[in-house]
Design a protein around this motif. Structure first.
Motif, short mmCIF file in Angstrom:
data_model
loop_
_atom_site.label_atom_id
_atom_site.label_comp_id
_atom_site.label_asym_id
_atom_site.label_seq_id
_atom_site.Cartn_x
_atom_site.Cartn_y
_atom_site.Cartn_z
N PHE A 1 -7.33 7.09 -42.09
CA PHE A 1 -7.84 6.23 -43.11
C PHE A 1 -7.39 6.81 -44.50
O PHE A 1 -7.08 5.77 -45.31
N ARG A 2 -7.31 7.85 -44.58
CA ARG A 2 -6.80 8.37 -46.13
C ARG A 2 -5.38 8.05 -46.18
O ARG A 2 -5.20 7.48 -47.35
N THR A 3 -4.44 7.90 -45.19
CA THR A 3 -3.36 7.34 -45.39
C THR A 3 -3.18 5.72 -45.65
O THR A 3 -2.72 5.15 -46.64
N ALA A 4 -4.15 4.94 -44.95
CA ALA A 4 -4.09 3.59 -44.98
C ALA A 4 -4.68 3.23 -46.39
O ALA A 4 -4.31 2.14 -47.18
N TRP A 5 -5.61 3.82 -47.08
CA TRP A 5 -6.11 3.66 -48.24
C TRP A 5 -5.63 4.54 -49.17
O TRP A 5 -6.25 4.83 -50.59
N ASP A 6 -4.25 4.86 -49.31
CA ASP A 6 -3.48 5.40 -50.32
C ASP A 6 -4.05 6.67 -50.81
O ASP A 6 -4.18 6.68 -52.23
N GLY A 7 -4.57 7.60 -50.05
CA GLY A 7 -5.11 8.84 -50.34
C GLY A 7 -6.55 9.02 -50.63
O GLY A 7 -7.05 10.02 -51.00
N THR A 8 -7.47 7.99 -50.48
CA THR A 8 -8.71 7.78 -50.83
C THR A 8 -9.38 8.64 -49.59
O THR A 8 -9.34 8.21 -48.35
N ASP A 9 -10.31 9.55 -49.72
CA ASP A 9 -10.75 10.05 -48.54
C ASP A 9 -11.82 9.40 -48.05
O ASP A 9 -12.70 8.60 -48.96
N PRO A 10 -12.02 9.24 -46.74
CA PRO A 10 -13.16 8.34 -46.19
C PRO A 10 -14.34 9.06 -46.23
O PRO A 10 -14.64 10.21 -46.68
N VAL A 11 -15.75 8.33 -46.44
CA VAL A 11 -17.28 8.83 -46.60
C VAL A 11 -17.79 8.45 -45.34
O VAL A 11 -17.61 7.42 -44.56
N ASP A 12 -18.42 9.56 -44.98
CA ASP A 12 -19.49 9.46 -44.06
C ASP A 12 -20.70 8.88 -44.39
O ASP A 12 -21.31 9.28 -45.38
#
Length: 453
Positions: free
Chosen positions: A376-387
């Protein structure tokens, strides 16, 4: 010799190459009004299943259409390379009814793009989930690094009544190391998420009767109660004055850690100016980890047709969302007891269940969840996913947990807060959809890498 896993740049290029065809096939699926509810033409659900089966065959999978007394599901399989794990990819191809057509800005079954969003029933929930799986498979082609089982259900929106039987009947065929359920959503446009808890559900009907038949409201109104007033007073007992659920015995808990600003909820829900929120406690707890009671409909004379007569009986449909940790059977008994206890004026009351489903909590730790977050982080250009938690319900996740306790269950999705799933003008953010497709393709590669380490 182990087949090399495609690099990130190769996966990106492959997904980008496949996206135009994926979108075209998504639009073809949206044009099929596959509604599994009673009273609708179920031949369209059959057409939808056939269309999905054709898509999976095009990805080189062995495919069969299956059913167990309900609507058709599609199972596609491709064996794992030697030593590689198997990933189950779930989505559903049926859709919600469209409701009042006058509220749609365009034909719900003719996909239309407006301002970067694709509008149409099922465009987000959940035909885009189906096509995200297809996109990942097409990106890899013959270089798929894991085994896959696709399970595309045909009656999720209608309650998944036959799903448990299907899972039992095909248990050996679908057993997997990782399960990806693409039927949830992301935290916001530009912010991915993993869903780690969902509420359960109990839908029921309550009917009250005060008279054997309608009688003149002038001649008998006053001492004789009408059923509609009686029902309204009964429904009012379900909440405290502050708006908290007043049914004794329902579980609620605190614990949500994500901040969900009031202004954002108001905007996303379309709350009318001046309307106050109900209940107490953190908003995220009220949305995700506490019970909620809603009245979905009432059977009574329409205002334009109502005579000057006391209504003899009235019926309401109630939907209760259960906090994680609650049990739907026990919760139904608590609700039935409450309604029977609080019915006013000695009216006759009948409570019947429509359907229920279990809540769930997912322990989102371990190498497969780390792999998902990295993808997810890679696909969203470095944005960390949220739980996140979700106030809605996907009851069969609890079934997957019971049947495959060793499998990592990743609940993902294509929706964003503006998707309006189940409502008029449902839509899919096309930019986010591209990221979802990339994330899933990257995830399959990372799952293979984890297994090799």
């Amino acid at each position: 010799m182990t087949t090399p896993i495609m690099s990130e740049s190769e996966v990106r290029a492959a997904v980008e190459r496949e996206l135009p065809g994926v979108r075209a096939d998504l639009e073809r699926l949206v044009r099929i009004p596959g509604i599994a509810f009673d009273g609708f033409d179920h031949s369209h659900v059959e057409r939808s299943a056939e269309a999905v089966a054709e898509l999976l065959r095009g990805c080189g999978l062995d495919v069969e259409i299956v059913r167990s007394g309900g609507q058709p599901a599609v199972i596609g399989r491709k064996a794992a390379p030697p030593g590689a794990p198997t990933v189950l990819l779930y989505a559903h191809h049926d859709v919600q009814p469209v409701g009042d057509l006058s509220l749609w800005q365009s034909d719900p079954f003719e996909p239309v793009e407006r301002d970067g969003r694709l509008y149409g029933r099922g465009a987000a929930d959940d035909k885009a989930g189906v096509m995200a799986h297809v996109a990942a498979l097409r990106a890899y082609g013959d270089r798929l690094p894991v085994g896959v089982v696709l399970f595309i259900e045909g009656e999720e929106e209608y309650g998944s009544d036959s799903l448990e039987r299907l899972l039992e009947e095909h248990r050996d065929e679908i057993a997997s190391d990782v399960i990806v359920i693409a039927d949830s959503g992301n935290w916001d446009v530009g912010v991915p998420a993993l869903t780690t808890s969902l509420r359960g559900i109990v839908n029921l009907f309550v009917e009250v009767r005060t008279l054997e038949q309608a009688v003149h409201s002038g001649m008998f109104g006053g001492p004789v109660p009408d059923a509609l007033t009686t029902l309204v007073r009964l429904l009012a007992t379900l909440h405290t004055d502050a708006g908290d659920v007043a049914v004794e015995g329902l579980i609620g808990r605190d614990g949500a850690t994500v901040d969900y600003p009031e202004e954002r909820i108001r905007a996303e829900a379309g709350v009318v100016e001046g309307v106050e929120f109900i209940g107490t406690g953190r908003l995220t707890d009220r949305l995700w980890t506490k019970p909620a009671v809603s009245v979905l409909g009432i059977d009574a004379p329409a205002t334009g047709e109502a005579p000057n007569a006391l209504v003899p009986s009235a019926k309401a449909k109630i939907s209760v969302r259960l906090a994680p940790g609650d049990d739907p059977k026990r919760a139904y008994e608590a609700l039935r007891t409450h309604l029977e206890k609080h019915v006013p004026w000695g009216a006759q009351v009948t409570v019947t269940i429509e359907h229920d489903g279990s809540p769930c909590v997912i322990d989102a730790s371990g190498p497969m969840f780390d792999a998902a977050r990295s993808a997810f982080r890679t696909a969203w250009d470095g944005t960390d996913p949220v739980d996140i938690g979700v106030g809605g319900s996907i009851p069969f996740i609890a079934t997957f947990q019971e049947m495959f306790p060793q499998a990592a269950i990743l609940v993902t999705g294509v929706e964003d807060p503006h998707a309006r799933a189940h409502g008029p003008n449902e839509s899919l953010h096309l930019g986010e959809f591209a990221r979802v497709c990339l994330a899933e393709a990257l995830l399959l590669g990372k799952v293979a890498e984890v297994a090799r380490d």
